[in-house]
Design a protein around this motif. Structure first.
Motif, mmCIF file in Angstrom:
data_model
loop_
_atom_site.group_PDB
_atom_site.id
_atom_site.type_symbol
_atom_site.label_atom_id
_atom_site.label_comp_id
_atom_site.label_asym_id
_atom_site.label_seq_id
_atom_site.Cartn_x
_atom_site.Cartn_y
_atom_site.Cartn_z
ATOM 1 N N ILE A 4 50.032 21.525 31.228
ATOM 2 C CA ILE A 4 49.463 22.713 31.885
ATOM 3 C C ILE A 4 50.524 23.803 32.011
ATOM 4 N N GLU A 5 51.711 23.426 32.421
ATOM 5 C CA GLU A 5 52.781 24.401 32.602
ATOM 6 C C GLU A 5 53.127 25.082 31.278
ATOM 7 N N HIS A 6 53.164 24.320 30.206
ATOM 8 C CA HIS A 6 53.491 24.866 28.887
ATOM 9 C C HIS A 6 52.349 25.729 28.337
ATOM 10 N N SER A 7 51.105 25.431 28.720
ATOM 11 C CA SER A 7 49.930 26.099 28.157
ATOM 12 C C SER A 7 49.428 27.286 28.968
ATOM 13 N N ARG A 8 49.857 27.400 30.213
ATOM 14 C CA ARG A 8 49.310 28.464 31.055
ATOM 15 C C ARG A 8 49.789 29.831 30.585
ATOM 16 N N ALA A 9 49.026 30.852 30.932
ATOM 17 C CA ALA A 9 49.383 32.223 30.574
ATOM 18 C C ALA A 9 50.375 32.788 31.585
ATOM 19 N N GLN A 10 51.064 33.834 31.187
ATOM 20 C CA GLN A 10 52.047 34.469 32.068
ATOM 21 C C GLN A 10 51.387 34.988 33.347
ATOM 22 N N ASP A 11 50.127 35.396 33.268
ATOM 23 C CA ASP A 11 49.420 35.926 34.434
ATOM 24 C C ASP A 11 48.884 34.848 35.377
ATOM 25 N N ASP A 12 48.934 33.587 34.964
ATOM 26 C CA ASP A 12 48.423 32.498 35.807
ATOM 27 C C ASP A 12 49.472 32.131 36.855
ATOM 28 N N VAL A 13 49.116 32.255 38.127
ATOM 29 C CA VAL A 13 50.040 31.971 39.222
ATOM 30 C C VAL A 13 49.738 30.570 39.751
ATOM 31 N N VAL A 14 50.696 29.661 39.558
ATOM 32 C CA VAL A 14 50.529 28.282 40.023
ATOM 33 C C VAL A 14 51.747 27.870 40.840
ATOM 34 N N GLN A 15 51.531 26.893 41.692
ATOM 35 C CA GLN A 15 52.611 26.279 42.452
ATOM 36 C C GLN A 15 52.401 24.775 42.360
ATOM 37 N N TRP A 16 53.446 24.050 42.033
ATOM 38 C CA TRP A 16 53.379 22.597 41.917
ATOM 39 C C TRP A 16 53.963 21.977 43.180
ATOM 40 N N LEU A 17 53.121 21.301 43.946
ATOM 41 C CA LEU A 17 53.530 20.669 45.198
ATOM 42 C C LEU A 17 53.752 19.177 44.957
ATOM 43 N N PRO A 18 54.944 18.654 45.262
ATOM 44 C CA PRO A 18 55.232 17.256 44.945
ATOM 45 C C PRO A 18 54.422 16.270 45.779
ATOM 46 N N ALA A 19 54.105 15.157 45.124
ATOM 47 C CA ALA A 19 53.406 14.050 45.778
ATOM 48 C C ALA A 19 53.970 12.751 45.216
ATOM 49 N N LEU A 20 53.865 11.695 45.991
ATOM 50 C CA LEU A 20 54.279 10.370 45.542
ATOM 51 C C LEU A 20 53.092 9.433 45.663
ATOM 52 N N VAL A 21 52.837 8.698 44.597
ATOM 53 C CA VAL A 21 51.745 7.735 44.586
ATOM 54 C C VAL A 21 52.365 6.348 44.550
ATOM 55 N N TYR A 44 29.951 32.752 36.763
ATOM 56 C CA TYR A 44 29.986 33.330 35.421
ATOM 57 C C TYR A 44 31.294 34.091 35.334
ATOM 58 N N LEU A 45 32.071 33.803 34.306
ATOM 59 C CA LEU A 45 33.315 34.532 34.109
ATOM 60 C C LEU A 45 33.012 35.896 33.512
ATOM 61 N N ASP A 46 33.816 36.873 33.863
ATOM 62 C CA ASP A 46 33.697 38.219 33.306
ATOM 63 C C ASP A 46 34.606 38.302 32.080
ATOM 64 N N THR A 47 34.023 38.636 30.943
ATOM 65 C CA THR A 47 34.764 38.706 29.683
ATOM 66 C C THR A 47 36.021 39.558 29.799
ATOM 67 N N ASN A 48 35.924 40.700 30.456
ATOM 68 C CA ASN A 48 37.074 41.597 30.573
ATOM 69 C C ASN A 48 38.119 41.080 31.558
ATOM 70 N N LEU A 49 37.669 40.491 32.659
ATOM 71 C CA LEU A 49 38.605 40.068 33.710
ATOM 72 C C LEU A 49 39.361 38.780 33.378
ATOM 73 N N VAL A 50 38.783 37.937 32.553
ATOM 74 C CA VAL A 50 39.394 36.642 32.266
ATOM 75 C C VAL A 50 40.482 36.749 31.178
ATOM 76 N N THR A 51 40.525 37.872 30.489
ATOM 77 C CA THR A 51 41.564 38.079 29.480
ATOM 78 C C THR A 51 42.947 37.966 30.135
ATOM 79 N N GLY A 52 43.832 37.214 29.511
ATOM 80 C CA GLY A 52 45.184 37.040 30.055
ATOM 81 C C GLY A 52 45.323 35.826 30.952
ATOM 82 N N HIS A 53 44.252 35.049 31.114
ATOM 83 C CA HIS A 53 44.310 33.841 31.946
ATOM 84 C C HIS A 53 43.943 32.615 31.118
ATOM 85 N N ARG A 54 44.596 31.489 31.449
ATOM 86 C CA ARG A 54 44.289 30.218 30.800
ATOM 87 C C ARG A 54 44.089 29.076 31.778
ATOM 88 N N VAL A 55 44.671 29.204 32.993
ATOM 89 C CA VAL A 55 44.573 28.149 34.015
ATOM 90 C C VAL A 55 44.386 28.840 35.353
#
Length: 176
Positions: free
Chosen positions: A74-91, A129-140
């Motif tokens: 996911i980290e390698h595939s996401r777009a530059q505009d996708d804002v994510v935070q990875w919170l650690p967990a232990l299983v 429903y996603l908006d064709t124009n607004l979803v451009t630049g996003h992957r995750v």
């Protein structure tokens, strides 16, 4: 640039798959659903139930709980505009070994909905429903006021499948 296909990522509904349970209370779930950056997170502990361990692990919070393998894709595939935070967990496995997992958190959620086509009940999304124009630049991404939704572009789905990540199924998100 043409907008491709997007998919919801769901936990696979297969009885032989493991489930992770956490003793923490509902306040933690509310905190993550509230959005925004989480600066004082401490690794969340889960205990693994019987079944096969998977990369997208169903859990008592319904958090997007990802193995390191899935996180890397996911980290390698996401777009530059996708804002994510990875919170650690232990299983903690049944053998007592602790495995690193990550909660995929969206501190900022993009405006990607087609407001005239999406069906809403107050602030709750009934059918997006996603908006064709607004979803451009996003992957995750996810949607506002949602704790479960994970939406990925077709190229991210292909990368996940190529890496043989497990524990999920996909369904198309309509675009208007």
């Amino acid at each position: 640039m043409a907008v491709g296909t997007f998919f919801y990522v769901h936990f696979a509904d297969e009885p032989q798959l493991a489930f992770a349970d956490s003793p923490h209370g509902p306040e933690l779930g509310k905190r993550v659903r509230a959005g925004g950056w989480i600066a004082d997170w401490k690794a969340l502990n889960f205990e693994l139930g019987p079944g096969r361990l998977v990369d997208y692990l169903a859990n008592s919070f319904a958090f997007r709980l990802c193995s390191k393998r899935l996180r890397d894709v996911i980290e390698h595939s996401r777009a530059q505009d996708d804002v994510v935070q990875w919170l650690p967990a232990l299983v903690a496995g049944r053998d007592g070994l602790e495995l690193p997992y990550w909660v995929l958190h969206f501190p900022e959620v993009p405006e990607v909905l087609n407001k005239s086509k999406s069906i809403m009940a107050g602030s709750m999304i009934v059918k997006a429903y996603l908006d064709t124009n607004l979803v451009t630049g996003h992957r995750v991404f996810s949607f506002p006021n949602e704790s479960l939704s994970l939406v990925i572009a077709s190229e991210v789905k292909e990368s996940i499948e190529k890496a043989a990540n497990s524990g999920m199924k996909f369904s198309k998100v309509p675009i208007a």
